[in-house]
Every structure is written in C-alpha cells, then in structure tokens.
Design a protein around this motif. Structure first.
Motif, PDB file in Angstrom:
ATOM      1  N   ASN A  35     -53.897-106.216  54.347  1.00  0.00           N
ATOM      2  CA  ASN A  35     -54.040-104.984  55.120  1.00  0.00           C
ATOM      3  C   ASN A  35     -55.090-105.077  56.218  1.00  0.00           C
ATOM      4  O   ASN A  35     -56.131-104.433  56.165  1.00  0.00           O
ATOM      5  CB  ASN A  35     -54.339-103.795  54.202  1.00  0.00           C
ATOM      6  N   TYR A  36     -54.786-105.867  57.221  1.00  0.00           N
ATOM      7  CA  TYR A  36     -55.638-105.950  58.404  1.00  0.00           C
ATOM      8  C   TYR A  36     -55.229-104.830  59.346  1.00  0.00           C
ATOM      9  O   TYR A  36     -54.042-104.697  59.689  1.00  0.00           O
ATOM     10  CB  TYR A  36     -55.471-107.311  59.096  1.00  0.00           C
ATOM     11  N   TYR A  37     -56.187-104.015  59.747  1.00  0.00           N
ATOM     12  CA  TYR A  37     -55.923-102.908  60.669  1.00  0.00           C
ATOM     13  C   TYR A  37     -56.735-103.089  61.936  1.00  0.00           C
ATOM     14  O   TYR A  37     -57.894-103.503  61.894  1.00  0.00           O
ATOM     15  CB  TYR A  37     -56.326-101.563  60.044  1.00  0.00           C
ATOM     16  N   ASP A  44     -49.694-106.628  57.171  1.00  0.00           N
ATOM     17  CA  ASP A  44     -49.718-106.414  55.725  1.00  0.00           C
ATOM     18  C   ASP A  44     -50.458-107.532  54.993  1.00  0.00           C
ATOM     19  O   ASP A  44     -51.324-107.264  54.168  1.00  0.00           O
ATOM     20  CB  ASP A  44     -48.298-106.288  55.170  1.00  0.00           C
ATOM     21  N   LEU A  45     -50.086-108.783  55.284  1.00  0.00           N
ATOM     22  CA  LEU A  45     -50.694-109.922  54.601  1.00  0.00           C
ATOM     23  C   LEU A  45     -51.005-111.013  55.610  1.00  0.00           C
ATOM     24  O   LEU A  45     -50.179-111.315  56.473  1.00  0.00           O
ATOM     25  CB  LEU A  45     -49.746-110.494  53.540  1.00  0.00           C
ATOM     26  N   ILE A  46     -52.177-111.596  55.489  1.00  0.00           N
ATOM     27  CA  ILE A  46     -52.526-112.764  56.287  1.00  0.00           C
ATOM     28  C   ILE A  46     -52.764-113.883  55.285  1.00  0.00           C
ATOM     29  O   ILE A  46     -53.599-113.762  54.387  1.00  0.00           O
ATOM     30  CB  ILE A  46     -53.775-112.516  57.151  1.00  0.00           C
ATOM     31  N   GLU A  57     -45.233-109.441  57.516  1.00  0.00           N
ATOM     32  CA  GLU A  57     -44.826-108.033  57.489  1.00  0.00           C
ATOM     33  C   GLU A  57     -43.959-107.850  56.247  1.00  0.00           C
ATOM     34  O   GLU A  57     -43.053-108.652  55.980  1.00  0.00           O
ATOM     35  CB  GLU A  57     -44.036-107.674  58.741  1.00  0.00           C
ATOM     36  N   VAL A  58     -44.226-106.808  55.474  1.00  0.00           N
ATOM     37  CA  VAL A  58     -43.449-106.504  54.276  1.00  0.00           C
ATOM     38  C   VAL A  58     -42.663-105.226  54.525  1.00  0.00           C
ATOM     39  O   VAL A  58     -43.235-104.210  54.949  1.00  0.00           O
ATOM     40  CB  VAL A  58     -44.363-106.330  53.041  1.00  0.00           C
TER      41      VAL A  58
END
Length: 119
Positions: A35-37, A44-46, A57-58
């Motif tokens: 959850n990088y904003y 969603d995921l790195i 992206e999920v």
C-alpha cells in the motif's frame, strides 16, 4: 448505508491483497512494501523478483458477470498507477532507465487467481 458498503468494500479489497501477497510470496517474490500512496495514485504491492522491482495492482471481483477483474485495470487506472510508480522510484533514487522493473496484475475472481506479468 453507503458508508457500510464502502467499509465492506475496503475489507474485501484488503483480503484480496493479502491473498495476492501470499500467492506471490509462495511463487518466489519478496515483499518490499504494501500500500504505497502518493498524491496522484497508489500501488497495492511493491515486490522484488530477484533483481527486478515488481509493482503489483490487485483487482478482485466476486464473479465475471459484469466484466473480469483484469478488465478493471483500465487506461485511467494504469495512468495513475504509472504516476505512483514514477513517484516511488524518484523517492527511492531509482533510475527507471537503469533499474529493471515491471508492472504485474493479480486478478482474483472468486477463488481463481490469475497473475499477469509485465502488463
């Protein structure tokens, strides 16, 4: 009533992200950040796949009745996602021309998980 729907949607989304994370870790990827904003978007995921950065992206749908989960990663969403990816790389001093990276999509429909690499 609308806030209940929104809260339920967030919970379901978090559960889908967790399923995707478990699936990717079991497939050999390593989690870097969840959850990088940034102001213009989110990731969603790195993750890392050996030396390659993987930005995930999920998307979740209960069924494909109104379109598949993969179809919901449309052009406008991709634009925001790409912006967030660039922001992340800039903040971490990663040169996109020099650092191997890709965008993956994990589409979950019901119990089925599909992993699209390099979308």
């Amino acid at each position: 009533m609308q806030w209940i729907k929104a809260a339920l949607s967030r919970v379901i989304g978090k559960q889908a992200e967790q399923r995707a994370l478990t699936f990717l870790v079991e497939s050999g990827l390593r989690l870097y950040q969840q959850n990088y904003y940034c102001r213009g978007g989110e990731i969603d995921l790195i993750m890392q796949d050996q030396q390659e950065w993987v930005f995930v992206e999920v998307k979740f749908r209960h069924s494909s009745r109104f379109g598949s989960a993969a179809e919901y990663f449309h052009a406008a969403k991709r634009k925001k996602f790409t912006y967030a990816l660039k922001q992340f790389m800039h903040q971490h001093r990663l040169n996109p021309a020099m650092v191997p990276h890709r965008i993956d999509l994990v589409a979950i429909e019901g119990e089925e998980i599909q992993w699209f690499k390099g979308v």
